[in-house]
Design a protein around this motif. Structure first.
Motif, PDB file in Angstrom:
ATOM      1  N   GLY A 151      63.857   3.989 100.889  1.00  0.00           N
ATOM      2  CA  GLY A 151      62.840   4.906 101.316  1.00  0.00           C
ATOM      3  C   GLY A 151      62.723   6.279 100.356  1.00  0.00           C
ATOM      4  N   ASP A 152      61.707   7.091 100.290  1.00  0.00           N
ATOM      5  CA  ASP A 152      61.636   8.260  99.631  1.00  0.00           C
ATOM      6  C   ASP A 152      61.346   9.276 100.603  1.00  0.00           C
ATOM      7  OD1 ASP A 152      58.430   8.886  98.613  1.00  0.00           O
ATOM      8  OD2 ASP A 152      58.991   6.766  99.088  1.00  0.00           O
ATOM      9  N   SER A 153      62.058  10.461 100.580  1.00  0.00           N
ATOM     10  CA  SER A 153      61.536  11.723 101.642  1.00  0.00           C
ATOM     11  C   SER A 153      61.639  11.199 103.036  1.00  0.00           C
ATOM     12  CB  SER A 153      60.145  12.013 101.132  1.00  0.00           C
ATOM     13  OG  SER A 153      59.796  13.334 101.740  1.00  0.00           O
ATOM     14  N   SER A 154      60.467  11.315 103.673  1.00  0.00           N
ATOM     15  CA  SER A 154      60.689  10.776 105.136  1.00  0.00           C
ATOM     16  C   SER A 154      61.020   9.359 105.337  1.00  0.00           C
ATOM     17  CB  SER A 154      59.324  11.119 105.968  1.00  0.00           C
ATOM     18  OG  SER A 154      58.318  10.638 105.131  1.00  0.00           O
ATOM     19  N   GLY A 155      60.524   8.499 104.391  1.00  0.00           N
ATOM     20  CA  GLY A 155      60.645   7.229 104.075  1.00  0.00           C
ATOM     21  C   GLY A 155      62.266   7.086 103.852  1.00  0.00           C
ATOM     22  N   GLY A 156      63.012   7.765 103.370  1.00  0.00           N
ATOM     23  CA  GLY A 156      64.337   7.843 103.234  1.00  0.00           C
ATOM     24  C   GLY A 156      65.032   8.056 104.523  1.00  0.00           C
ATOM     25  N   GLY A 204      56.444  23.224  94.709  1.00  0.00           N
ATOM     26  CA  GLY A 204      55.581  22.060  95.303  1.00  0.00           C
ATOM     27  C   GLY A 204      56.194  21.907  96.727  1.00  0.00           C
ATOM     28  N   LEU A 205      57.062  21.280  97.042  1.00  0.00           N
ATOM     29  CA  LEU A 205      57.330  21.286  98.576  1.00  0.00           C
ATOM     30  C   LEU A 205      58.155  22.781  99.006  1.00  0.00           C
ATOM     31  CD1 LEU A 205      57.839  20.110 101.277  1.00  0.00           C
ATOM     32  CD2 LEU A 205      60.097  19.234 100.526  1.00  0.00           C
ATOM     33  N   GLU A 206      57.702  23.378  99.807  1.00  0.00           N
ATOM     34  CA  GLU A 206      58.337  24.898 100.297  1.00  0.00           C
ATOM     35  C   GLU A 206      58.953  24.720 101.353  1.00  0.00           C
ATOM     36  OE1 GLU A 206      55.640  27.973  99.147  1.00  0.00           O
ATOM     37  OE2 GLU A 206      55.757  27.506  97.064  1.00  0.00           O
ATOM     38  N   THR A 207      60.013  25.664 101.398  1.00  0.00           N
ATOM     39  CA  THR A 207      60.548  25.558 102.801  1.00  0.00           C
ATOM     40  C   THR A 207      59.827  25.901 103.950  1.00  0.00           C
ATOM     41  OG1 THR A 207      62.796  26.153 101.658  1.00  0.00           O
ATOM     42  CG2 THR A 207      62.693  26.661 103.899  1.00  0.00           C
ATOM     43  N   ALA A 208      58.888  26.826 103.718  1.00  0.00           N
ATOM     44  CA  ALA A 208      58.059  27.535 104.890  1.00  0.00           C
ATOM     45  C   ALA A 208      57.175  26.345 105.282  1.00  0.00           C
ATOM     46  CB  ALA A 208      57.195  28.501 104.341  1.00  0.00           C
ATOM     47  N   THR A 247      68.846  12.951  94.518  1.00  0.00           N
ATOM     48  CA  THR A 247      68.269  14.157  94.744  1.00  0.00           C
ATOM     49  C   THR A 247      67.787  14.864  93.662  1.00  0.00           C
ATOM     50  OG1 THR A 247      70.465  15.480  94.526  1.00  0.00           O
ATOM     51  CG2 THR A 247      70.252  14.372  96.705  1.00  0.00           C
ATOM     52  N   ALA A 248      66.881  15.936  93.962  1.00  0.00           N
ATOM     53  CA  ALA A 248      66.430  16.786  92.989  1.00  0.00           C
ATOM     54  C   ALA A 248      66.693  17.887  92.835  1.00  0.00           C
ATOM     55  CB  ALA A 248      64.971  16.629  93.287  1.00  0.00           C
ATOM     56  N   GLU A 249      67.081  18.681  91.696  1.00  0.00           N
ATOM     57  CA  GLU A 249      67.559  19.964  91.322  1.00  0.00           C
ATOM     58  C   GLU A 249      66.729  20.947  92.257  1.00  0.00           C
ATOM     59  OE1 GLU A 249      69.014  23.012  87.885  1.00  0.00           O
ATOM     60  OE2 GLU A 249      67.554  21.404  87.364  1.00  0.00           O
ATOM     61  N   HIS A 250      65.403  21.013  92.187  1.00  0.00           N
ATOM     62  CA  HIS A 250      64.506  21.989  92.461  1.00  0.00           C
ATOM     63  C   HIS A 250      63.894  21.477  93.936  1.00  0.00           C
ATOM     64  CE1 HIS A 250      65.412  24.404  89.039  1.00  0.00           C
ATOM     65  NE2 HIS A 250      64.944  23.173  88.362  1.00  0.00           N
ATOM     66  N   ASP A 251      64.623  21.189  94.749  1.00  0.00           N
ATOM     67  CA  ASP A 251      64.046  20.679  96.147  1.00  0.00           C
ATOM     68  C   ASP A 251      64.930  21.298  97.330  1.00  0.00           C
ATOM     69  OD1 ASP A 251      63.307  19.104  98.245  1.00  0.00           O
ATOM     70  OD2 ASP A 251      64.196  17.203  97.727  1.00  0.00           O
ATOM     71  N   PRO A 252      63.840  21.909  98.278  1.00  0.00           N
ATOM     72  CA  PRO A 252      64.752  22.373  99.264  1.00  0.00           C
ATOM     73  C   PRO A 252      65.440  21.431 100.260  1.00  0.00           C
ATOM     74  CG  PRO A 252      62.310  23.001  99.352  1.00  0.00           C
ATOM     75  CD  PRO A 252      62.563  21.951  98.291  1.00  0.00           C
ATOM     76  N   ALA A 279      64.118  18.337  88.208  1.00  0.00           N
ATOM     77  CA  ALA A 279      63.210  17.604  88.995  1.00  0.00           C
ATOM     78  C   ALA A 279      62.877  18.301  90.253  1.00  0.00           C
ATOM     79  CB  ALA A 279      63.901  16.063  89.304  1.00  0.00           C
ATOM     80  N   ASN A 280      61.655  18.032  90.946  1.00  0.00           N
ATOM     81  CA  ASN A 280      61.382  18.516  92.133  1.00  0.00           C
ATOM     82  C   ASN A 280      61.365  17.344  93.284  1.00  0.00           C
ATOM     83  OD1 ASN A 280      58.868  17.476  91.459  1.00  0.00           O
ATOM     84  ND2 ASN A 280      57.810  19.141  92.084  1.00  0.00           N
ATOM     85  N   HIS A 281      61.100  17.796  94.398  1.00  0.00           N
ATOM     86  CA  HIS A 281      60.736  16.862  95.468  1.00  0.00           C
ATOM     87  C   HIS A 281      59.645  15.860  95.427  1.00  0.00           C
ATOM     88  CE1 HIS A 281      61.346  15.280  99.706  1.00  0.00           C
ATOM     89  NE2 HIS A 281      60.120  15.118  99.589  1.00  0.00           N
TER      90      HIS A 281
END
Length: 320
Positions: A151-156, A204-208, A247-252, A279-281
């Motif tokens: 799975g990816d992201s929430s699928g993970g 892209g995906l931001e912590t806030a 994982t992606a380097e530029h991902d919260p 990479a990003n999320h």
């Protein structure tokens, strides 16, 4: 390294968040409008839409057969989308590439989404399909060797939780878990992981945005302290299936994925962790048209074939 220049171009063109409330229906429609026509998708031997019976009801699935063969490894794939977005169509290209590169018969799960479906509906759908696949090996021409969940992201998140549910149920048939930039800790304290601050804005995906995006799930019965919701909070990780975590380097969310790999390794689980530089999320779903990120599918294939360095929680750059 800096963000990949092709990703940077697209990020620069995105409108800034305006703070307006999220509208699931409108966002889903926007996603659906971007799905490419069938003739533009990666061709495979067969793609079938069907439903499978589970204890939580009939669940839509899409089954991808990469080529004609006597038998196949099975891979149950769970799409991302912060638990309220994504569909069989939006992540069709991911499932097709997984099938092509791994040679597995891929079963993509059309689980119920928040906020319409309260926790644990979506998770139960995914686990039900996983158990269905295991129980219908003859029908699926299973090779008797590989039964993976990915799975990816929430699928993970769902993939990790489903693997843990299987262990708790005494079902030991899952051979691998594959987590692409997983969301594993839904307690969004910004001081919990350094990556939440390092990658807070501009990628892209931001912590806030994590809390409002996940609110549809968390406000509907999902408790972040529950290890079924935050798999990283599970006290006993022993006996879980070998894991590949990208994982992606530029991902919260980078650091929680990598910490989970370390925790699994400390519990005696075989783990392979790769950080994709630049990479990003979402890079597997959004940027796999770039060769260095398409590598994620080939790394997955190597992991399933046993040719990867599954010796511990070692972090690489993912671009070899």
């Amino acid at each position: 390294m800096t963000i990949h220049p092709e990703i940077a171009k697209i990020l620069a063109a995105l409108p800034a968040p305006d703070g307006s409330p999220l509208d699931p229906a409108a966002m889903r429609a926007g996603e659906a409008a971007q799905v490419p026509p069938l003739e533009d998708r990666l061709p495979l031997h067969a793609v079938e839409d069907t439903t499978v019976p589970t204890p939580s009801g009939a669940v839509p699935v899409r089954i991808y057969t990469p080529a004609e063969a006597e038998s196949y490894g099975l891979l149950v794939y769970i799409h991302g989308g912060a638990f309220f977005l994504g569909s069989l169509d939006t992540h069709d290209h991911v499932a097709r590439s997984l099938a092509k590169e791994t040679g597995c018969r891929v079963i993509s799960v059309g689980y119920r989404l928040a906020p319409e479906a309260a926790f644990p509906a979506g998770l139960e759908d995914c686990y039900g399909v996983l158990r269905w696949a295991a129980e219908h090996g003859d029908q699926l021409q299973w090779n008797g060797r590989t039964l993976a969940v990915a799975g990816d992201s929430s699928g993970g998140n769902f993939a990790a939780a489903a693997a843990a549910m299987a262990k708790d149920d005494g079902f030991t048939g899952i051979t691998h878990q594959i987590l692409f930039y997983p969301s594993l800790d839904l307690d969004f304290d910004v001081d919990r992981y350094a990556s939440l601050r390092e990658n807070a804005e501009g990628y892209g995906l931001e912590t806030a945005g994590l809390a409002p995006f996940n609110a549809f799930y968390l406000d509907n019965g999902a408790d972040p302290a529950d290890p079924r919701v935050s798999p990283i909070k599970r006290a006993d990780l022993t006996g879980l299936p070998p894991a590949l975590i990208l994982t992606a380097e530029h991902d919260p969310l980078r650091d929680e994925g990598e910490l989970y790999g370390k925790l699994l390794a400390a519990a005696g689980v075989q783990v392979q962790v790769s950080r994709y530089e630049g990479a990003n999320h979402g890079f597997v779903a959004n940027f796999s048209w770039l060769p260095e990120f398409y590598q994620a599918f080939r790394e997955t294939a190597g992991f399933l074939a046993g040719t990867g360095a599954v010796t511990g929680a070692a972090t690489g750059n993912g671009q070899a």
